[in-house]
Design an enzyme around this catalytic site. Sequence first.
Site, PDB file in Angstrom:
ATOM      1  CG  ASP A 176      -1.838  -1.207   1.236  1.00  0.00           C
ATOM      2  OD1 ASP A 176      -2.578  -1.378   0.259  1.00  0.00           O
ATOM      3  OD2 ASP A 176      -1.797  -1.992   2.204  1.00  0.00           O
ATOM      4  CD  GLU A 205       1.942  -5.901 -12.743  1.00  0.00           C
ATOM      5  OE1 GLU A 205       2.046  -7.057 -12.325  1.00  0.00           O
ATOM      6  OE2 GLU A 205       2.797  -5.350 -13.464  1.00  0.00           O
TER       7      GLU A 205
HETATM    8  C1  LIG Z   1      -2.146  -3.271  -2.309  1.00  0.00           C
HETATM    9  S1  LIG Z   1      -2.301  -4.880  -1.688  1.00  0.00           S
HETATM   10  C2  LIG Z   1      -1.309  -5.881  -2.776  1.00  0.00           C
HETATM   11  C3  LIG Z   1      -1.605  -7.333  -2.648  1.00  0.00           C
HETATM   12  C4  LIG Z   1      -0.761  -8.304  -3.476  1.00  0.00           C
HETATM   13  N1  LIG Z   1       0.646  -8.267  -3.091  1.00  0.00           N
HETATM   14  C5  LIG Z   1      -0.907  -8.072  -4.959  1.00  0.00           C
HETATM   15  O1  LIG Z   1       0.077  -7.744  -5.614  1.00  0.00           O
HETATM   16  O2  LIG Z   1      -2.038  -8.211  -5.481  1.00  0.00           O
HETATM   17  C6  LIG Z   1      -1.302  -4.782  -0.213  1.00  0.00           C
HETATM   18  C7  LIG Z   1      -1.603  -5.919   0.739  1.00  0.00           C
HETATM   19  O3  LIG Z   1      -0.688  -5.862   1.819  1.00  0.00           O
HETATM   20  C8  LIG Z   1      -1.392  -6.206   3.012  1.00  0.00           C
HETATM   21  N2  LIG Z   1      -0.627  -5.651   4.136  1.00  0.00           N
HETATM   22  C9  LIG Z   1      -0.411  -4.358   4.409  1.00  0.00           C
HETATM   23  N3  LIG Z   1       0.352  -4.221   5.498  1.00  0.00           N
HETATM   24  C10 LIG Z   1       0.613  -5.477   5.939  1.00  0.00           C
HETATM   25  C11 LIG Z   1       1.350  -5.985   7.037  1.00  0.00           C
HETATM   26  N4  LIG Z   1       1.963  -5.168   7.899  1.00  0.00           N
HETATM   27  N5  LIG Z   1       1.416  -7.314   7.203  1.00  0.00           N
HETATM   28  C12 LIG Z   1       0.794  -8.147   6.342  1.00  0.00           C
HETATM   29  N6  LIG Z   1       0.086  -7.721   5.266  1.00  0.00           N
HETATM   30  C13 LIG Z   1      -0.001  -6.402   5.068  1.00  0.00           C
HETATM   31  C14 LIG Z   1      -2.752  -5.587   2.820  1.00  0.00           C
HETATM   32  O4  LIG Z   1      -3.715  -6.186   3.645  1.00  0.00           O
HETATM   33  C15 LIG Z   1      -2.992  -5.856   1.329  1.00  0.00           C
HETATM   34  O5  LIG Z   1      -3.629  -7.095   1.137  1.00  0.00           O
END
Ligand SMILES: C[S@@+](CC[C@H](N)C(=O)[O-])C[C@H]1O[C@@H](n2cnc3c(N)ncnc32)[C@H](O)[C@@H]1O
Length: 279
Positions: free
Chosen positions: A169, A258
């Site tokens: 994020d 993406e």
């Molecule tokens: C923008 S999404 C991207 C998901 C995936 N990597 C993709 O490319 O489709 C970011 C993900 O990171 C997770 N996330 C954010 N901070 C996190 C943390 N501290 N520990 C585990 N997951 C986390 C969020 O819940 C979200 O599902």
Amino acid sequence: MSTLPPRTPADTNAHHAPSTAMRPEAGTGNYRPEPVSFVRRGSRLQGRRQQAWDEYAPQFVIDVPRLEADTSVDPAYLFDAKATFGREAKLVVEIGSGLGEAIVHAARTNPDTDFLAVEVYRPGLAQTLQKAGPLGLTNLRLIEANAPEVLATTLSEGTVDELWVFFPDPWHKTRHHKRRLVKDSLVPLAARVLKDGGTWRLATDWVEYAAHIAEVLRTAEQFENQHPDTLGLPYTEDGERIAGVAPRFAGRILTSFENKAREAGREATDFELVRTPRP
Ligand SMILES: C[S@@+](CC[C@H](N)C(=O)[O-])C[C@H]1O[C@@H](n2cnc3c(N)ncnc32)[C@H](O)[C@@H]1O
């Protein structure tokens, strides 16, 4: 699920409230030294996601003991890859695995490698189970927890072959930059879990975050950038370009996430670093 000590009662701190609104105190529970990189939007499941959870979580989701928050992991708990997968194999860990598209594809196409997905968003984990369960994958496990804590204590030092952070994020507002997952404090955690010679791969679709990541990695002494001289997208009005950019990682499939970014005109920037040998 594995037989581990029972969880402590779920924590009720503000960042676990089922609200999409960001609260001023969110994620700053005093047991966590840093603000977390997520706002939990509730973990209730419905319909097929709940079905997938009921059916497949016992097989795939590691029932880690908690300390305070329900996304924490008791620092005394150690993940034992050999016991979990019943073999010794290369271990790839993806943090923030979202809906699991990348890791399920990778686990399906690399049966000789073991994969661990770390994600705080239970509906995302449930969707991962919807994909992985029917495939009967035996080389994939999931942990529902805050990734920095997993890197700090759950995984033993020098046990991971590859660490993936894809599309974290972006936390655009300056006052939220401290919430970014990729920041200076993540570097020693990544360096801790990776084996000497292990690979850290990252990707983001936000050019400004890519520039930030490039800067964080540039000063990361424990890592060697595999593409130090390759320039990426421009990130300033003067056309200054992001440095140290890798070609697209061939093992990273085009996820729906993406794809949406591409449709919005945002191309991904990849990074590839290798853990330098420990002294
Ligand atoms: C923008 S999404 C991207 C998901 C995936 N990597 C993709 O490319 O489709 C970011 C993900 O990171 C997770 N996330 C954010 N901070 C996190 C943390 N501290 N520990 C585990 N997951 C986390 C969020 O819940 C979200 O599902």
